[in-house]
Design a protein around this motif. Structure first.
Motif, PDB file in Angstrom:
ATOM      1  N   ARG A 141       0.835  -1.212   0.000  1.00 25.62           N
ATOM      2  CA  ARG A 141       0.000   0.000   0.000  1.00 25.62           C
ATOM      3  C   ARG A 141       0.864   1.255   0.000  1.00 25.62           C
ATOM      4  NH1 ARG A 141      -3.116  -3.150   3.634  1.00 25.62           N
ATOM      5  NH2 ARG A 141      -2.183  -2.097   5.445  1.00 25.62           N
ATOM      6  N   ASP A 172       1.058   4.034  -2.899  1.00 24.77           N
ATOM      7  CA  ASP A 172       0.818   5.454  -2.620  1.00 24.77           C
ATOM      8  C   ASP A 172       1.847   6.331  -3.333  1.00 24.77           C
ATOM      9  OD1 ASP A 172      -1.310   4.859  -0.938  1.00 24.77           O
ATOM     10  OD2 ASP A 172      -0.158   5.107   0.920  1.00 24.77           O
ATOM     11  N   GLU A 183      -2.227  -4.000  -6.148  1.00 24.28           N
ATOM     12  CA  GLU A 183      -2.852  -2.856  -5.481  1.00 24.28           C
ATOM     13  C   GLU A 183      -3.070  -1.700  -6.456  1.00 24.28           C
ATOM     14  OE1 GLU A 183      -4.420  -0.203  -2.604  1.00 24.28           O
ATOM     15  OE2 GLU A 183      -4.367  -2.388  -2.804  1.00 24.28           O
ATOM     16  N   ARG A 199      -6.636   0.049  -7.579  1.00 25.19           N
ATOM     17  CA  ARG A 199      -6.890   1.491  -7.578  1.00 25.19           C
ATOM     18  C   ARG A 199      -7.318   1.977  -8.958  1.00 25.19           C
ATOM     19  NH1 ARG A 199      -2.413   4.047  -3.323  1.00 25.19           N
ATOM     20  NH2 ARG A 199      -2.576   2.339  -1.803  1.00 25.19           N
TER      21      ARG A 199
END
Length: 259
Positions: A14, A18, A45, A49
């Motif tokens: 994560r 980011d 991930e 998104r």
């Protein structure tokens, strides 16, 4: 250099996602993508998104770190195939915007020069994802690699071939040679993000961030870069001598300061 210690692999992925997302949302990002098992959770991930949070990679370009010499591009373990399956298929990047060394090129030396030039012509990599080998290699810059090396052919160590055998039917099938971005090439990216998971990477990680700068630990070259984020889980952090300080520094990080 900033060392970020997370509780587990999911939290690591994560955090790395980011970092990538922030740059991608600024537009027209050039991404450096790595293979191996370490970044797969990050790619999943980012794919989530894209599907659920409208994160678009349509304006992005991507460059691979390395490729096996002699392995057909459509072989499932060629790095071109791995990135197509594990990363590109999860998002909306144009497949033609992904470049990697051609391991089947008739003139390998010329292909290495072409690849370095293509990265430069793109304006350079904005965010370069890196894993680390158990012997301290990044990309396929094995111990002994020049700290200013460019994209070139390297001979894999027996240890690296054994580590990579899990992706093949046997270690005998792992190619002996690769084309890899050199350490000097990697250092030209604007932001390096090194990811490590598990106790098996702990000693190499500690040597790379707390040990001396040395060709015997190629990953230690990241100490020379002005913007490096190292994101690890508790297992990979277990050999760090200053882990308490890294945790403290992260807890006191200014709210306006990004990774």
């Amino acid at each position: 250099m900033e060392i970020v210690i997370r509780d587990d692999a999911a939290a690591v992925h994560r955090t790395v996602a980011d970092i990538v997302e922030r740059r991608v949302r600024q537009g027209a990002a050039v991404l450096g993508v790595a293979t191996g098992s370490t970044p797969l959770g990050t790619y999943r991930e980012l794919g989530r998104r894209h599907r659920e949070e409208a994160l678009s990679f349509a304006s992005c370009r991507a460059f691979l770190l390395d490729e096996y010499v002699g392995l057909p591009g459509n072989h499932p373990q060629s790095y071109r195939s791995v990135i197509a399956t594990e990363f590109a298929a999860e998002i909306d990047i144009d497949p033609d915007a992904i470049d990697g060394p051609n391991g089947e090129a008739a003139d390998i030396a010329a292909e290495c020069a072409r690849y370095d030039a293509a990265i430069t012509a793109s304006g350079g990599v904005d965010v370069q994802l890196l894993g680390i080998g158990s012997d301290g290699h990044i990309g396929f810059n094995e111990p002994g690699s020049s700290l200013v090396s460019r994209t070139r052919v390297k001979t894999l160590t027996r240890r690296t071939r054994e580590d990579n055998a899990r992706f093949f039917d046997s270690a005998d099938e792992v190619p002996h040679h690769v084309m890899t971005q050199g350490l000097g090439t990697i250092l030209e990216a604007r932001h390096l993000v090194l990811v490590a998971l598990g106790e098996g990477k702990a000693e190499a990680l500690a040597a790379s961030v707390e040990g001396p700068l040395a060709a015997s630990c190629p990953a230690s070259v990241i100490q020379m870069h002005p913007h490096v984020t190292v994101v690890v889980d508790e297992g990979a952090a277990s050999a760090l001598g200053s882990s308490d300080y890294y945790r403290y520094a992260l807890s006191e990080k200014p709210t306006w300061q990004y990774f």
